[in-house]
Scaffold this active site. Sequence first.
Site, mmCIF file in Angstrom:
data_model
loop_
_atom_site.group_PDB
_atom_site.id
_atom_site.type_symbol
_atom_site.label_atom_id
_atom_site.label_comp_id
_atom_site.label_asym_id
_atom_site.label_seq_id
_atom_site.Cartn_x
_atom_site.Cartn_y
_atom_site.Cartn_z
ATOM 1 C CD GLU A 2 -9.523 4.732 5.221
ATOM 2 O OE1 GLU A 2 -8.661 3.904 4.965
ATOM 3 O OE2 GLU A 2 -9.292 5.772 5.845
ATOM 4 C CD GLN A 12 -3.038 -0.987 2.266
ATOM 5 O OE1 GLN A 12 -3.199 -1.988 2.944
ATOM 6 N NE2 GLN A 12 -3.691 0.139 2.503
ATOM 7 N NE ARG A 66 -14.083 0.665 2.932
ATOM 8 C CZ ARG A 66 -14.488 0.142 1.789
ATOM 9 N NH1 ARG A 66 -14.485 -1.142 1.610
ATOM 10 N NH2 ARG A 66 -14.917 0.899 0.818
ATOM 11 C CB CYS A 67 -10.844 3.429 9.918
ATOM 12 S SG CYS A 67 -9.692 2.664 11.048
#
Lengths: 807, 284
Positions: free
Chosen positions: A761, A238, A385-386
């Site tokens: 997110e 990522q 996902r945040c």
Amino acid sequence: MNEMAPISREERVEKLKGLGCSRKRVEDVRFTQGKGNYVDDLKLPGMLHGDFVRSPYAHARVKSVDKSAALALPGVVAVLTAEDLAPLNLHWMPTLAGDKQMVLADGKVLFQGQEVAFVVASDRYVAADAVDLVVVDYEELPVVTDPFKALQPDAPVLREDLQGRTSGAHGDRRHHNHIFLWEAGDKAATDEVIASADVVAEEMVYYHRTHPCPLETCGCVASMDTVNGKLTVHGTFQAPHVVRTVASLLSGIEEHKIRVISPDIGGGFGNKVGVYPGYVCSIVASIVTGRPVKWIEDRMENLTATAFARDYWMKGKIAATKDGRITGLSCHVTADHGAFDACADPSKFPAGFFHICTGSYDIPVAHVGVDGVYTNKAPGGVAYRCSFRVTEAAYFIERMIEVLAIELGMDAAELRAKNFIRKEQFPYHSALGWEYDSGDYHTAWDKALKAVGYADLRKEQAERVEAFRRGETRKLIGIGLTHFTEIVGAGPVKNCDILGMGMFDSCEIRIHPTGSAVARLGTISQGQGHATTFAQILASEIGLPADSITVEEGDTDTAPYGLGTYGSRSTPVAGAATAMAGRKIRAKAQMIAAYLLEVHDGDLEWDVDRFVVKGAPERFKTMKEIAFASYNQAIPGVEPGLEAVSYYDPPNMTYPFGAYVCVMEIDVDTGVHEIRQFYALDDCGTRINPMVIEGQVHGGLTEALAIAMGQEIAYDEIGNVKTGTLMDFFLPTAWETPHYTTDFTETPSPHHPIGAKGVGESPNVGGVPAFSNAVHDAFRPFGLRQSHMPHDHWRIWKIARDLGLHG
Amino acid sequence: MIPAAFEYHRPTDLQAALATLQEFGDEARVIAGGHSLVPMMKLRMATIGHLVDLRAIADLKGIRIDGAAVRIGAMVTQQELIADAALARAAPILRETALQIADPQVRAVGTIGGNVANGDPGNDMPALMQCLDASFSLVGPNGSRAVKAREFYEAAYVTAREDDEILVAIDFAAPGGGYAYEKQKRKIGDYATAAAAVTIRKDGTACSAASVAMTNLSDVPVWSKAAGDALVGSACGPADVGRAVAAALADIAPTADNRGPAEFKRHAAGVVIRRAIERAWSRA
Ligand SMILES: Cc1cc2nc3c(=O)[nH]c(=O)nc-3n(C[C@H](O)[C@H](O)[C@H](O)COP(=O)(O)OP(=O)(O)OC[C@H]3O[C@@H](n4cnc5c(N)ncnc54)[C@H](O)[C@@H]3O)c2cc1C
């Protein structure tokens, strides 16, 4: 050349497919045909395959590793252990959180699934057979999987390498299993407010351990070219540039001799931010053998050994006046980090941005303290996902609000509205140190409550409770409310860095002579659709159609340096860099147009896709014409070509927010639930592509559903992972996924060049409390205050039983 | 998740399959759809030297219905059970059950024979077969024999089938009347938290025959004779159903797993059995 008939301004805007257009995702052409190119698709000549021998124990001394039988198996090239890596000083590696982590077991293992030896073989199957032939002699040690027990005086010492060290990367350690205490806010003032408040609600809120579980697991192919000395690593990264820098620092290979490539990535969700032993071992194996080495983890390895998320025990106190005005908030977190502190947070924030936990509310004083603790569990603590620890924070405050509403006997929607930060208070300085850039919470909230018919829902719920009490039904209705505020887009270089690298991001644009372009960014899409949306930003900025702009990411030899994609930072940071680079292009284009039209720069104005002479609309030069001119005309004082690069250091974070309502039917006898309605209003500032936003919201809500209703990484007392396969680890399918109704308000970020805030997110941050609050709300009339997630069937059943609802 | 090496055999008739089993003894195992066996091999919980694939044996395919007599070949897939219109008329409970197994991908490959031969208490077909009083036709080196489903299951993964026997077909009499397969599970693709198969015949206003069996509530499927008996002769009113449920619960022994503690499963089983009886009665 055929000149097309002049087209209207609207048609020209439409042709660009710029901001606000629901342009179809260009990536999907290959993904929906199975033509994506993932790391496991890569096959290089002479490639070897790596596989790990992993510990079956959660805590044990490794007395010996016998690799002779494995080495004797035809096709086995090498078996690496810590002893082999030690001379290179690679048996341990630094973590992003200032700790260090074993690459291969150095004398002991600290969690089940820990890497003990790395087998390298000519074939994937031989490697797996060889793993079975490595004989490891373990001596079991006492196991701690509970962070509270880990802090007891007589708890076993987990990190013997740190024995006697009374301070770590984030200050003092007060116990052998303690990592840090991190604090924000004013403790004395908060304690005082709480001590003298009319009403105080106190609750322990646990956000359980779970896992990002991307569809594609982690992996890489390391390839050392022994002729030119260049190392190429393809992998599921990522943050490819950060991986390059880390690889250089660890290996001593100069950074220009390392090329890191992230090909298509099948979801990341934070799981692919960190550096894993598999990468290090593959690189070492490739250097040693001179052949490419592939390592791809399987699903069980992914769930048990690569980074988990959450595992926060949050003890809160919230104070208010009798009529429901919040006066103070305190929170103490016991954070279970597992065996090594390998959280992927900006360096100065060992608890991420957890201190966004005052949420959407105007709370005058607050204090948080976070104790990081070692246990015999896998390391991680990533932002699933945040943004960093923002989901934990949002869940905490949205539960505390509900608990306070119970304490006050007040409607939870009304309590929220009473305490929202008001529109005119922005930019708002929170008690825990953030500057919220913008917001309009009351408008969003009112819109949401109206859309779902909130008053009628409450009436129906009350009638259902009566019917239940009369024995006419066994189903209850829960109305789950959430108003969340996120903090994303890390971040300003002055306080945000990863391993010392400031968290700016970048975009480099080249316009080709015929009016098409390539834009390269320091981020990397893992399904977010960057190739679609960044081209749209640029289309609106430079007036070339999005369809004529290629967006490239993920190759460190071509892309400008950037910090990667996680924490909803791509649009706030790289998206801003894209707009800024586009503006540089436009500025140069204006000079060229002025030359071509024989007017002064200042006499031109920008109009969609061209510069027009003010007051003479028939005199213009389109961007396409300008692009060509930049390559074929000698323009005094202007260099040929049309290129620009921007490195964008954001002045602040962005603060997306949203209002969610979940209506759930719950069977008290079986614990089975059904989501009858889910309404999600998101405000992500300027909306680049409404369809992509909707897709992101659906995906995030579905992951939130998973987490709230069943997904967990559970351990037994001796540290065995109980949920290591998709049979037990809940990954919803289309069947379990409810229908979502999406909606929006649009409050642009004042400091972002196009006002965008990030959205990927938000739905996970806001979704988890919405689902969980619905479960709690169903049982509120019967006295429930707090019950920990995940709310799977038996735990919901247990709530009902404990409340005496089974008769 | 990589299995150990194995040899693959694909015989085209039953005799050849039996011969290969004989030849390799303990080392050999038949494979049908592979959707229970292959995961075990990938986890290396089963290491099998010789896989004998039954897919090319035509005799093991096909559904035959002759009046009330139903015969289903061992290699009929769950999807074929779902799609067969004649079977849906003769014994609709098979379709109702098969639709609750796994997901479409698994059902396209997994077979009824593999499902009942496997011996996993989580499989759904065994309880149904006990409910229907089916019998399993086994063929081995010494010829063929039939074993009642109600006598087939001895413990988890231990059945009356000898290692060198192959299940060729399943026979049962279509029960007529009302039916239901009720299953509580956590998600698509999950084995039952609790499940029950019920058939009921009605004569006038009273129940004339009933059969109740349960899935994943013990280490074997459970057929509760007492539960059926409690319904026969009654009008299946709430009190009668309550007695049947109590009788069924007396016959199970659920254990804790990730789906929850035994106590929860017992409670959920009570609800599931009740619903199955009520639905079956409503269709009787
Ligand atoms: C994700 C997933 C979810 C699932 N969910 C469910 C579920 O909800 N309910 C359910 O019931 N099942 C479920 N299953 C199992 C699935 O239904 C299997 O297909 C079935 O259990 C076995 O059938 P098979 O044809 O695949 O058999 P195999 O896997 O090929 O064989 C299973 C065993 O039976 C033996 N065997 C097979 N055929 C014969 C034969 N003719 N004679 C003798 N021995 C034989 C094999 O040797 C092996 O030991 C699930 C499977 C998966 C992968």
